[in-house]
Design a protein around this motif. Structure first.
Motif, PDB file in Angstrom:
ATOM      1  N   CYS A 223       0.845  -1.195   0.000  1.00 24.05           N
ATOM      2  CA  CYS A 223       0.000   0.000   0.000  1.00 24.05           C
ATOM      3  C   CYS A 223       0.883   1.248   0.000  1.00 24.05           C
ATOM      4  O   CYS A 223       1.810   1.358   0.799  1.00 24.05           O
ATOM      5  CB  CYS A 223      -0.905  -0.008   1.230  1.00 24.05           C
ATOM      6  SG  CYS A 223      -1.925   1.463   1.394  1.00 24.05           S
ATOM      7  N   ARG A 224       0.598   2.177  -0.896  1.00 23.59           N
ATOM      8  CA  ARG A 224       1.406   3.401  -0.979  1.00 23.59           C
ATOM      9  C   ARG A 224       1.174   4.328   0.210  1.00 23.59           C
ATOM     10  O   ARG A 224       2.054   5.106   0.573  1.00 23.59           O
ATOM     11  CB  ARG A 224       1.074   4.157  -2.268  1.00 23.59           C
ATOM     12  CG  ARG A 224       1.429   3.427  -3.552  1.00 23.59           C
ATOM     13  CD  ARG A 224       1.133   4.300  -4.759  1.00 23.59           C
ATOM     14  NE  ARG A 224       1.236   3.573  -6.015  1.00 23.59           N
ATOM     15  CZ  ARG A 224       2.387   3.369  -6.667  1.00 23.59           C
ATOM     16  NH1 ARG A 224       3.517   3.850  -6.184  1.00 23.59           N
ATOM     17  NH2 ARG A 224       2.391   2.704  -7.813  1.00 23.59           N
ATOM     18  N   GLY A 225      -0.028   4.302   0.768  1.00 28.44           N
ATOM     19  CA  GLY A 225      -0.332   5.131   1.920  1.00 28.44           C
ATOM     20  C   GLY A 225      -0.650   6.574   1.599  1.00 28.44           C
ATOM     21  O   GLY A 225      -0.701   7.413   2.508  1.00 28.44           O
ATOM     22  N   ARG A 226      -0.902   6.885   0.326  1.00 27.15           N
ATOM     23  CA  ARG A 226      -1.227   8.267  -0.030  1.00 27.15           C
ATOM     24  C   ARG A 226      -2.450   8.359  -0.943  1.00 27.15           C
ATOM     25  O   ARG A 226      -2.693   9.385  -1.572  1.00 27.15           O
ATOM     26  CB  ARG A 226      -0.023   8.949  -0.691  1.00 27.15           C
ATOM     27  CG  ARG A 226       0.510   8.289  -1.947  1.00 27.15           C
ATOM     28  CD  ARG A 226       1.623   9.123  -2.552  1.00 27.15           C
ATOM     29  NE  ARG A 226       2.083   8.614  -3.822  1.00 27.15           N
ATOM     30  CZ  ARG A 226       3.134   7.838  -3.994  1.00 27.15           C
ATOM     31  NH1 ARG A 226       3.849   7.464  -2.936  1.00 27.15           N
ATOM     32  NH2 ARG A 226       3.493   7.435  -5.202  1.00 27.15           N
ATOM     33  N   ASP A 227      -3.237   7.292  -0.999  1.00 28.01           N
ATOM     34  CA  ASP A 227      -4.443   7.290  -1.824  1.00 28.01           C
ATOM     35  C   ASP A 227      -5.342   6.160  -1.335  1.00 28.01           C
ATOM     36  O   ASP A 227      -4.917   5.287  -0.564  1.00 28.01           O
ATOM     37  CB  ASP A 227      -4.079   7.070  -3.302  1.00 28.01           C
ATOM     38  CG  ASP A 227      -5.188   7.492  -4.261  1.00 28.01           C
ATOM     39  OD1 ASP A 227      -6.255   7.913  -3.775  1.00 28.01           O
ATOM     40  OD2 ASP A 227      -4.982   7.389  -5.483  1.00 28.01           O
ATOM     41  N   ASP A 228      -6.605   6.182  -1.775  1.00 24.30           N
ATOM     42  CA  ASP A 228      -7.467   5.026  -1.565  1.00 24.30           C
ATOM     43  C   ASP A 228      -6.827   3.818  -2.252  1.00 24.30           C
ATOM     44  O   ASP A 228      -6.074   3.967  -3.221  1.00 24.30           O
ATOM     45  CB  ASP A 228      -8.846   5.278  -2.174  1.00 24.30           C
ATOM     46  CG  ASP A 228      -9.480   6.578  -1.710  1.00 24.30           C
ATOM     47  OD1 ASP A 228      -9.439   6.851  -0.492  1.00 24.30           O
ATOM     48  OD2 ASP A 228      -9.991   7.321  -2.564  1.00 24.30           O
ATOM     49  N   VAL A 229      -7.143   2.632  -1.759  1.00 21.39           N
ATOM     50  CA  VAL A 229      -6.530   1.437  -2.348  1.00 21.39           C
ATOM     51  C   VAL A 229      -7.541   0.305  -2.395  1.00 21.39           C
ATOM     52  O   VAL A 229      -8.304   0.090  -1.447  1.00 21.39           O
ATOM     53  CB  VAL A 229      -5.259   1.012  -1.572  1.00 21.39           C
ATOM     54  CG1 VAL A 229      -5.571   0.720  -0.114  1.00 21.39           C
ATOM     55  CG2 VAL A 229      -4.590  -0.195  -2.228  1.00 21.39           C
ATOM     56  N   THR A 230      -7.552  -0.408  -3.521  1.00 20.14           N
ATOM     57  CA  THR A 230      -8.392  -1.592  -3.697  1.00 20.14           C
ATOM     58  C   THR A 230      -7.558  -2.705  -4.306  1.00 20.14           C
ATOM     59  O   THR A 230      -6.828  -2.477  -5.281  1.00 20.14           O
ATOM     60  CB  THR A 230      -9.588  -1.302  -4.627  1.00 20.14           C
ATOM     61  OG1 THR A 230     -10.417  -0.314  -4.025  1.00 20.14           O
ATOM     62  CG2 THR A 230     -10.406  -2.556  -4.886  1.00 20.14           C
ATOM     63  N   VAL A 231      -7.666  -3.897  -3.737  1.00 22.18           N
ATOM     64  CA  VAL A 231      -7.047  -5.100  -4.293  1.00 22.18           C
ATOM     65  C   VAL A 231      -8.133  -6.158  -4.403  1.00 22.18           C
ATOM     66  O   VAL A 231      -8.749  -6.528  -3.399  1.00 22.18           O
ATOM     67  CB  VAL A 231      -5.900  -5.627  -3.409  1.00 22.18           C
ATOM     68  CG1 VAL A 231      -5.155  -6.755  -4.139  1.00 22.18           C
ATOM     69  CG2 VAL A 231      -4.952  -4.525  -2.996  1.00 22.18           C
ATOM     70  N   LEU A 232      -8.377  -6.635  -5.618  1.00 25.08           N
ATOM     71  CA  LEU A 232      -9.394  -7.648  -5.888  1.00 25.08           C
ATOM     72  C   LEU A 232      -8.701  -8.878  -6.453  1.00 25.08           C
ATOM     73  O   LEU A 232      -7.992  -8.787  -7.457  1.00 25.08           O
ATOM     74  CB  LEU A 232     -10.420  -7.102  -6.893  1.00 25.08           C
ATOM     75  CG  LEU A 232     -11.470  -8.069  -7.444  1.00 25.08           C
ATOM     76  CD1 LEU A 232     -12.375  -8.587  -6.345  1.00 25.08           C
ATOM     77  CD2 LEU A 232     -12.290  -7.398  -8.555  1.00 25.08           C
ATOM     78  N   VAL A 233      -8.886 -10.028  -5.796  1.00 24.92           N
ATOM     79  CA  VAL A 233      -8.235 -11.274  -6.217  1.00 24.92           C
ATOM     80  C   VAL A 233      -9.317 -12.325  -6.452  1.00 24.92           C
ATOM     81  O   VAL A 233     -10.140 -12.591  -5.561  1.00 24.92           O
ATOM     82  CB  VAL A 233      -7.232 -11.772  -5.167  1.00 24.92           C
ATOM     83  CG1 VAL A 233      -6.529 -13.040  -5.656  1.00 24.92           C
ATOM     84  CG2 VAL A 233      -6.201 -10.689  -4.844  1.00 24.92           C
ATOM     85  N   ILE A 234      -9.300 -12.939  -7.638  1.00 24.33           N
ATOM     86  CA  ILE A 234     -10.315 -13.911  -8.026  1.00 24.33           C
ATOM     87  C   ILE A 234      -9.643 -15.188  -8.506  1.00 24.33           C
ATOM     88  O   ILE A 234      -8.761 -15.159  -9.372  1.00 24.33           O
ATOM     89  CB  ILE A 234     -11.213 -13.356  -9.156  1.00 24.33           C
ATOM     90  CG1 ILE A 234     -11.915 -12.069  -8.685  1.00 24.33           C
ATOM     91  CG2 ILE A 234     -12.232 -14.398  -9.596  1.00 24.33           C
ATOM     92  CD1 ILE A 234     -12.629 -11.331  -9.805  1.00 24.33           C
ATOM     93  N   ASP A 235     -10.052 -16.304  -7.937  1.00 23.77           N
ATOM     94  CA  ASP A 235      -9.587 -17.619  -8.397  1.00 23.77           C
ATOM     95  C   ASP A 235     -10.492 -18.038  -9.566  1.00 23.77           C
ATOM     96  O   ASP A 235     -11.657 -18.388  -9.372  1.00 23.77           O
ATOM     97  CB  ASP A 235      -9.693 -18.613  -7.245  1.00 23.77           C
ATOM     98  CG  ASP A 235      -9.249 -20.016  -7.629  1.00 23.77           C
ATOM     99  OD1 ASP A 235      -8.846 -20.225  -8.800  1.00 23.77           O
ATOM    100  OD2 ASP A 235      -9.309 -20.902  -6.771  1.00 23.77           O
ATOM    101  N   LEU A 236      -9.964 -18.000 -10.778  1.00 22.67           N
ATOM    102  CA  LEU A 236     -10.782 -18.308 -11.950  1.00 22.67           C
ATOM    103  C   LEU A 236     -11.233 -19.764 -11.981  1.00 22.67           C
ATOM    104  O   LEU A 236     -12.232 -20.087 -12.632  1.00 22.67           O
ATOM    105  CB  LEU A 236     -10.018 -17.960 -13.232  1.00 22.67           C
ATOM    106  CG  LEU A 236      -9.692 -16.467 -13.426  1.00 22.67           C
ATOM    107  CD1 LEU A 236      -8.941 -16.267 -14.739  1.00 22.67           C
ATOM    108  CD2 LEU A 236     -10.951 -15.619 -13.408  1.00 22.67           C
ATOM    109  N   GLU A 237     -10.526 -20.620 -11.266  1.00 22.09           N
ATOM    110  CA  GLU A 237     -10.935 -22.030 -11.195  1.00 22.09           C
ATOM    111  C   GLU A 237     -12.348 -22.150 -10.625  1.00 22.09           C
ATOM    112  O   GLU A 237     -13.126 -23.006 -11.041  1.00 22.09           O
ATOM    113  CB  GLU A 237      -9.945 -22.796 -10.324  1.00 22.09           C
ATOM    114  CG  GLU A 237     -10.273 -24.277 -10.132  1.00 22.09           C
ATOM    115  CD  GLU A 237     -10.045 -25.095 -11.392  1.00 22.09           C
ATOM    116  OE1 GLU A 237     -10.686 -26.158 -11.527  1.00 22.09           O
ATOM    117  OE2 GLU A 237      -9.207 -24.695 -12.226  1.00 22.09           O
TER     118      GLU A 237
END
Length: 338
Positions: free
Chosen positions: A320-334
Motif C-alpha cells: 500500500c502506498r499510503g497516499r491514496d485510496d486502495v483496492t485489491v481484488l483477487v479472483i480464483d478463476l478455477e
C-alpha cells in the motif's frame, strides 16, 4: 449460481492492547447477529474473533483485525482476517492443541481451524495473515473464492475506489474504478460508473466501457478496468483506461493486462479489448494505483496457492502506498468452473 457483489470498505480494528480482544469479540458477535446468525453460530464467530485477536497479541504484540461480510447462499458469511508484521510462526505447530509461543494454553489457531468453515494462513519472517470465514451451520453453499481489500485514505468515510463482481452460469464480470483524487467527489465519479456497470455487467466490454464513460461524464472521472471470464471457452476479455493494474497469475510467469491512457468520464481514445486464453487455474488480480505495481508473488513462496482473501490482504499490507485510496481484488478463476 447468479450473484452480484458490490463494493464495501474493509472494516479495520487495531490490535495493540489486550482490552481490544473483548471489543473484537463483541463487535463480531453483533455483526453476525445483524446478518442472521442464530445465537449458537454468532457465539462461534465470537470465539473465532477472540482466538484470532489473542493470537496476534501473543506472537506479534500488535496488528489488525479486518472484517467483511459476503453473501453466502440465501444468507451471509462473516470474514475475519488478522494481519501483523510479527516474526511469523510454525503453522503446523500452532495448530496443535497445547502449543503456545506465549505461555498460554495454546488453543487459538487449532480452535479457529475447527470452528470456521474456511481457514487459511500465510506466515513468514515478514509477518502473518490468518483467514477465517464462517456462515450458519445450516446454510448450504460453497465458499466464494474471491478476496478484496479496500481502504480509503486516512479512513475517510468516502472512498474514491470502487469494485463490482457479477457471477452467472460459469461466467464472471469484474470491475475496478479509481475516481480521480480521493474524497466525496472521487467517490461520486466511481459510484456513477459502478451503478452503470451493475445494470448490464455481461454486455460487450468495449460498449460497456462506453456506457461507463457516459455515466461518469459530469463527474471528475477516473480510471476503470473490466475483466470478463467465460469458463466454457476458458477465455478472458479485458479492457482498461487509466491506471488500474491487472495481472494473471498462473503458468510459468505472471501476465500483466494492458490498459490505455485516458480518463473515463473525461477523454480517452477508443479502448481496445484484449483476449487471453487457457486460464483455468489462474488468479486474476486487479488493483487501483493506491497499491504499488512492483509486487511479485514469487517473492512469497506458496502464496499463490493460498485463499484469494489472504493474497489480497497481504498485498495491501506490504505494498500500500499510503497516499491514496486502495483496492485489491483477487479472483480464483478455477472457481468460475464450479
Amino acid at each position: 449460481m447468479d450473484m452480484n457483489l458490490a463494493a464495501s470498505l474493509t472494516q479495520v480494528l487495531a490490535l495493540d492492547d489486550i482490552s481490544q480482544v473483548g471489543y473484537a469479540r463483541r463487535l463480531v458477535q453483533k455483526l453476525a447477529e445483524t446478518h442472521g446468525f442464530n445465537p449458537a453460530d454468532a457465539g462461534r464467530a465470537a470465539i473465532v474473533a477472540t482466538e484470532l485477536a489473542s493470537n496476534v497479541l501473543k506472537h506479534a504484540k500488535r496488528g489488525e483485525l479486518h472484517l467483511r461480510v459476503w453473501p453466502h447462499g440465501a444468507g451471509h458469511a462473516i470474514e475475519l482476517l488478522t494481519v501483523d508484521r510479527g516474526p511469523g510462526f510454525d503453522l503446523h505447530a500452532c495448530l496443535a492443541d497445547g502449543f503456545s509461543t506465549g505461555g498460554t494454553q495454546g488453543i487459538g489457531l487449532g480452535a479457529v481451524s475447527r470452528l470456521a468453515q474456511v481457514f487459511d494462513v500465510y506466515a513468514d519472517e515478514r509477518g502473518a495473515v490468518v483467514l477465517a470465514r464462517l456462515w450458519r451451520q445450516d446454510a448450504a453453499g460453497a465458499d466464494l473464492r474471491i478476496g478484496v481489500s479496500q481502504h480509503s485514505l486516512h479512513d475517510d468515510p468516502a472512498c474514491g475506489d470502487t469494485w463490482y463482481v457479477a457471477l452467472a452460469e460459469q461466467r464472471l464480470s469484474a470491475l475496478v474504478i479509481d475516481g480521480l483524487g480521493h474524497g466525496v467527489e472521487a467517490e461520486r465519479a466511481a459510484k456513477a460508473g459502478e451503478l452503470e456497470f451493475a445494470r448490464t455487467p455481461f454486455s460487450e466490454p468495449a460498449g460497456l466501457l462506453g456506457e461507463l464513460h457516459h455515466a461518469m461524464s459530469g463527474t471528475r472521472g477516473g480510471a476503470a478496468a473490466i475483466a470478463q471470464y467465460d469458463a466454457h471457452s476458458d477465455r478472458l476479455a479485458f479492457i482498461g483506461i487509466g491506471n488500474i493494474g491487472a495481472t494473471l497469475i498462473g503458468g510459468e510467469r505472471p501476465r500483466g493486462l494492458a490498459s490505455h491512457p485516458g480518463i473515463v468520464g473525461g477523454q480517452y481514445r477508443k479502448g481496445q479489448v484484449f483476449d487471453y486464453a487457457h486460464l483455468k487455474g489462474n488468479l486474476l488480480i486487479m488493483f487501483s494505483d493506491g497499491l504499488q505495481s512492483r509486487w511479485n508473488l514469487q517473492a512469497y513462496p506458496g502464496l499463490a496457492l493460498r485463499h484469494p482473501a489472504v493474497i489480497a490482504t497481504l498485498l495491501h499490507r506490504d505494498f500500500c502506498r499510503g497516499r491514496d485510496d486502495v483496492t485489491v481484488l483477487v479472483i480464483d478463476l478455477e472457481s468460475v468452473h464450479a
